[in-house]
Scaffold this motif. Sequence first.
Motif, PDB file in Angstrom:
ATOM      1  N   SER A 213      -1.287  -1.965  -2.301  1.00  0.00           N
ATOM      2  CA  SER A 213       0.025  -1.980  -1.665  1.00  0.00           C
ATOM      3  C   SER A 213       0.181  -0.874  -0.631  1.00  0.00           C
ATOM      4  CB  SER A 213       1.137  -1.839  -2.716  1.00  0.00           C
ATOM      5  OG  SER A 213       1.293  -3.021  -3.440  1.00  0.00           O
ATOM      6  N   ILE A 214      -0.432   0.292  -0.882  1.00  0.00           N
ATOM      7  CA  ILE A 214      -0.280   1.429   0.025  1.00  0.00           C
ATOM      8  C   ILE A 214      -1.643   2.048   0.297  1.00  0.00           C
ATOM      9  CG2 ILE A 214       0.872   3.638   0.438  1.00  0.00           C
ATOM     10  CD1 ILE A 214       2.965   2.891  -1.580  1.00  0.00           C
ATOM     11  N   CYS A 215      -1.925   2.280   1.567  1.00  0.00           N
ATOM     12  CA  CYS A 215      -3.154   2.945   1.995  1.00  0.00           C
ATOM     13  C   CYS A 215      -2.816   3.943   3.098  1.00  0.00           C
ATOM     14  CB  CYS A 215      -4.179   1.921   2.485  1.00  0.00           C
ATOM     15  SG  CYS A 215      -5.737   2.656   3.071  1.00  0.00           S
ATOM     16  N   ARG A 216      -3.549   5.047   3.113  1.00  0.00           N
ATOM     17  CA  ARG A 216      -3.344   6.074   4.148  1.00  0.00           C
ATOM     18  C   ARG A 216      -4.612   6.212   4.981  1.00  0.00           C
ATOM     19  NH1 ARG A 216      -2.134  11.765   1.733  1.00  0.00           N
ATOM     20  NH2 ARG A 216      -4.270  11.457   0.997  1.00  0.00           N
ATOM     21  N   HIS A 217      -4.450   6.140   6.299  1.00  0.00           N
ATOM     22  CA  HIS A 217      -5.570   6.314   7.217  1.00  0.00           C
ATOM     23  C   HIS A 217      -5.398   7.632   7.957  1.00  0.00           C
ATOM     24  CE1 HIS A 217      -7.714   5.103  11.178  1.00  0.00           C
ATOM     25  NE2 HIS A 217      -8.567   5.688  10.343  1.00  0.00           N
TER      26      HIS A 217
ATOM     27  N   TYR B 238      -9.886   6.396   4.818  1.00  0.00           N
ATOM     28  CA  TYR B 238      -8.866   5.503   4.279  1.00  0.00           C
ATOM     29  C   TYR B 238      -8.683   5.861   2.804  1.00  0.00           C
ATOM     30  CZ  TYR B 238      -9.073   2.517   8.433  1.00  0.00           C
ATOM     31  OH  TYR B 238      -9.005   2.035   9.731  1.00  0.00           O
ATOM     32  N   ASP B 239      -7.471   6.267   2.439  1.00  0.00           N
ATOM     33  CA  ASP B 239      -7.208   6.751   1.086  1.00  0.00           C
ATOM     34  C   ASP B 239      -6.287   5.788   0.329  1.00  0.00           C
ATOM     35  OD1 ASP B 239      -8.604   9.159   1.712  1.00  0.00           O
ATOM     36  OD2 ASP B 239      -6.790   9.901   2.702  1.00  0.00           O
ATOM     37  N   PHE B 240      -6.730   5.387  -0.853  1.00  0.00           N
ATOM     38  CA  PHE B 240      -5.917   4.542  -1.726  1.00  0.00           C
ATOM     39  C   PHE B 240      -4.683   5.316  -2.184  1.00  0.00           C
ATOM     40  CE2 PHE B 240      -4.771   3.502  -6.107  1.00  0.00           C
ATOM     41  CZ  PHE B 240      -4.502   2.154  -6.018  1.00  0.00           C
ATOM     42  N   MET B 241      -3.485   4.662  -2.119  1.00  0.00           N
ATOM     43  CA  MET B 241      -2.236   5.340  -2.464  1.00  0.00           C
ATOM     44  C   MET B 241      -1.410   4.601  -3.508  1.00  0.00           C
ATOM     45  SD  MET B 241      -2.120   8.091  -0.505  1.00  0.00           S
ATOM     46  CE  MET B 241      -0.412   8.575  -0.339  1.00  0.00           C
ATOM     47  N   GLY B 242      -1.781   3.374  -3.866  1.00  0.00           N
ATOM     48  CA  GLY B 242      -0.998   2.694  -4.895  1.00  0.00           C
ATOM     49  C   GLY B 242      -1.189   1.190  -4.908  1.00  0.00           C
TER      50      GLY B 242
END
Length: 273
Positions: free
Chosen positions: A96-100, A121-125
């Motif tokens: 649902s949420i990813c941070r680039h 790319y970091d998994f966030m939820g």
Amino acid sequence: MAFLYIYGFLFTFVSCALAVKDTCVKTSSCVCLFPNGTGIDLSPAVSTSFYSAQIYDVKMNGSQYEMITYYYHPCYDVKINVTDQQAQSTCTDPLSICRHVDTMKLANATAKTFVMDNGTYDFMGKTNNSKFSDEGDSIIYSNGPSDTIVLLQCAQTENQLQVYSIMEPNKIVLAFYSRDACLKLLEEGGRSFGSTLLIIFFSFLIFYLVLGICTKKFLMGATGIEVIPNLGFWSELPNLVKDGWLFMSNGFKLPPRASGQTVSPDPNSYDSI
């Protein structure tokens, strides 16, 4: 004397129980519902693509810049398209949420030239690790020791995502603005738990008063204020509530007595009760 403390404590407990706060219960990944039938439904806000929001962060006295992009997809998890195959990524599964994060580092201070890395790319939820807040105004996505919070902002605008706060690295806060984040009637609500308690409490109170007044008036011949059942108890009720609260605050023990000559029996002993 102790039974008076217990009476006061029970009355205080019932008063607190009547103040039970309704919460927005999660019924699906998109919906939370209050007992009165109102709630939040983000289903209409679902899109084929991710919502995104960008911020820039300056680090190391201007020798490093980060361009951070947050991607959010409400209601269910989808796989994000990683454009740079050289980038490090933990966003390989549907989410649902990813941070680039793209990082530019100073390569030559004299020429003020920068080089950009491949990004991460970091998994966030994920949706199945999410929950609505009790007030229904946010969704919390759990990610190990960290949480990503999406504030649901009621707004009569096009759906958009904004970065609300990155002050706490383990609690990133995003804001999702949408008319679908507004509280609305979703179904005909039933009676809340607090309302049920109030109805039961006042029903018993009315029954008790009617039965007590009839008994004292017609069977005992009482008149005037004396027809009120247990008049002495109701007169002492404010003090009983106070004593009950002190009894509870004192760890359900009798308050300590002042030092001095001991009377018989000891006021703190079982015999005094």
